[in-house]
Design an enzyme around this catalytic site. Structure first.
Site, PDB file in Angstrom:
ATOM      1  N   GLU A 236      -6.764  13.078  16.949  1.00  0.00           N
ATOM      2  CA  GLU A 236      -5.632  12.903  17.873  1.00  0.00           C
ATOM      3  C   GLU A 236      -4.500  13.733  17.289  1.00  0.00           C
ATOM      4  O   GLU A 236      -3.843  13.306  16.335  1.00  0.00           O
ATOM      5  CB  GLU A 236      -5.227  11.427  17.954  1.00  0.00           C
ATOM      6  N   CYS A 270       4.165  12.240  19.952  1.00  0.00           N
ATOM      7  CA  CYS A 270       3.112  13.222  20.253  1.00  0.00           C
ATOM      8  C   CYS A 270       3.112  13.580  21.735  1.00  0.00           C
ATOM      9  O   CYS A 270       2.897  14.726  22.102  1.00  0.00           O
ATOM     10  CB  CYS A 270       1.748  12.705  19.822  1.00  0.00           C
TER      11      CYS A 270
END
Ligand code: NDP
Length: 493
Positions: A236, A270
């Site tokens: 990720e 993010c």
């Protein structure tokens, strides 16, 4: 027990005060922790669905009842306002609840249709625990992010070794201690601390999978290290997420949501909005609304600030470089600019008409800045959004359902929010993850549980049939009969 050679300090981003000291663990120490985890994994796996669920919910109850205490720690160590910390922890609690309650339904052994040629077989799929999962986490969402791996991996029957970021080890330690209170019998969730080398040791420790959340460059290093032992990885990584605003969008809503997506957590998200593509017809109106939202923000170190200081000091230089590059190349600083960048706090920066080849558009900035550019229509907005090598998430704003769906289908990302931002984070059943340089694999939901399971296929003969294929006693007639059946079944398309 191996001797601890060194320690490091966790410091408050608000005033640099030392919060706690942790060991820098070496490879030998990491291996030792993983050895304990392997024993614990067997015990945890043997407990079965119901007992694991009970214990995970007990852990969740500790997080829920001590929510304020953990939020205060997150505020202290990461720097974000307390309410943002609370929200992050609440999401983590929701996910743990979902993982605990859905693991058996998703992962229990199930029967599949065997097909015509093997009708006599009882065919089943089982999802077995991998064993020990290494979770490497970042500092920006130090509870929500690792819990997205930890809770799902535990629910699937694995033991977990957590390596939190060097900037947020106390939060990682809190989580591990809380789990230890809920499950005192075995070290099912353990902590290792240190710098990148400690994470590298975890990658080399022969764990059964590494679930990594962090930047793309580190993700590549993690994958290269894991390749040495063929350890599977889930990555990720970073993003450069875009928000798309069509001419018929509710501009007040879009400005409000995009301001939060761009500036909350100081842009250290993010899936933070870093680029906005706005239909040229409503560009000026939208920018004015976004600017008004940004001007109303009050970043600071207080618990109720709009957002807090930058957690990782080195990121401040990245933000400065991106803003400088954009301004030098002709971008217009509508709100803020280089003067907004302080020693630890950065005021909101809105840049418009930013050349598409600037670092502000190309690279992850990870600060409270946003580039807003006009586009001819939503199609061009999608094309520009897709031009990035990253592909984590995107948001689209329009009053037309068809336009929203069309853009969502064309966006090359893992997650799309329509008339909202990052909403999938709160829907536990929805998988989380990106494409391209944003990584691969999925956390959360059923896919997130399966990431931490080994799929096994089994077949068992229910009853014998006259046409036995796997024997040398098979007659030539068998193949002939089968050939005829296959021609009848499939030969007419
Ligand atoms: P980093 O990549 O710097 O670090 C992530 C983790 O990897 C840290 O625990 C770090 O340890 C560890 N690490 C560093 N080097 C190695 C190595 N060689 N081998 C193994 N582990 C290593 O990321 P940040 O902590 O700065 O986090 C911010 C990044 O995370 C941003 O790019 C953001 O987009 C991304 N992110 C992605 C999310 C997603 O869901 N896709 C969610 C949240 C963040 P140490 O800190 O000690 O160096």
């Amino acid at each position: 027990m191996a001797v601890v050679k060194d320690t490091f300090e966790s410091r408050s981003p608000a005033d640099d005060r030392v919060l706690a000291t942790f060991p820098v663990m070496n490879a030998e120490q990491v291996d030792e922790v993983v050895d304990f985890a392997r024993i614990a994994a067997r015990w945890w796996s043997d407990l079965g669905w119901a007992e694991r669920r009970k214990r995970l919910l007990r852990f969740n109850a500790i997080m829920a009842t001590r929510l304020d205490e953990l939020a205060e720690l997150v505020h202290e160590e990461n720097g974000k306002p307390t309410d943002d910390a609370r929200l992050e922890i609440i999401l983590a609690i929701e996910h743990t609840n979902w993982a605990a309650k859905n693991a058996e339904r998703v992962l229990r052994r199930r029967r599949v249709m065997p097909g015509l040629l093997t009708l006599n077989q009882d065919a089943r799929i089982s999802y077995e625990p991998l064993g020990v999962v290494g979770v490497i986490g970042p500092w920006n969402y130090p509870v929500f992010t690792p819990i997205g791996s930890i809770s799902y991996a535990l629910a699937a029957g694995n033991a977990v070794v957590l390596k939190p970021s060097e900037f947020t080890p106390a939060i990682g330690s809190w989580l591990v201690d809380a789990f230890g209170e809920a499950v005192p019998e075995q070290p099912v969730l353990q902590l290792i601390t240190g710098f990148g080398e400690t994470g590298e040791s975890l990658c080399r420790s022969h764990v059964d999978k590494i679930s990594f959340t962090g930047s793309t460059p580190t993700g590549k290093r993690v994958m290269a290290t894991c390749a040495e032992t063929l350890t599977p990885v889930l990555l990720e990584c970073g993003g450069k997420d875009a928000a798309l605003v069509d001419h018929d969008a509710d501009l007040e809503l879009a400005a409000d949501v995009i301001a939060f997506g761009a500036f909350s957590n100081g842009g250290q998200t993010c899936v933070g909005v870093e680029r906005v593509y706005v239909h040229e017809r409503v560009f000026n109106e939208f920018v004015a609304k976004l600017a008004a939202k940004a001007m109303a923000l009050a970043p600071g170190v207080e618990t109720d600030a709009s957002y807090g200081p930058m957690t990782m000091p080195s990121q401040i230089n990245v933000v400065r470089d991106h803003v400088r590059d954009a301004i030098e190349r002709g971008a217009n600083a509508v709100i803020g600019g280089l003067d907004s960048i302080g020693n630890r706090l950065i005021g909101p920066v809105i840049l418009t008409n930013v050349p598409e080849d600037c670092s502000e558009i190309q690279d992850e900035t990870f600060g409270p800045t946003v580039a807003v550019n006009p586009v001819r229509d939503l199609d061009e907005a999608v094309d520009r959004a897709n031009a990035s090598p990253f592909g984590l998430s995107a948001s689209v704003f329009s009053s037309s359902r068809a336009a929203l769906e069309n853009a969502a289908a064309r966006l090359e990302v893992g997650m799309v929010s329509m008339n909202s931002w990052a909403m999938s984070a709160g829907v536990s059943a929805l998988p989380w993850g990106g494409v391209g340089q944003s990584g691969f694999g999925r956390l959360h939901g059923a896919d997130g549980l399966r990431e931490f399971a080994r799929t096994k296929s089994t077949v068992r003969e229910w009853f014998p049939i006259p046409v036995d294929l796997t024997t040398f006693k098979r007659s030539p007639r068998t193949a002939e009969v089968l050939g005829t059946i296959v021609k009848i079944l499939y030969g007419r398309a």
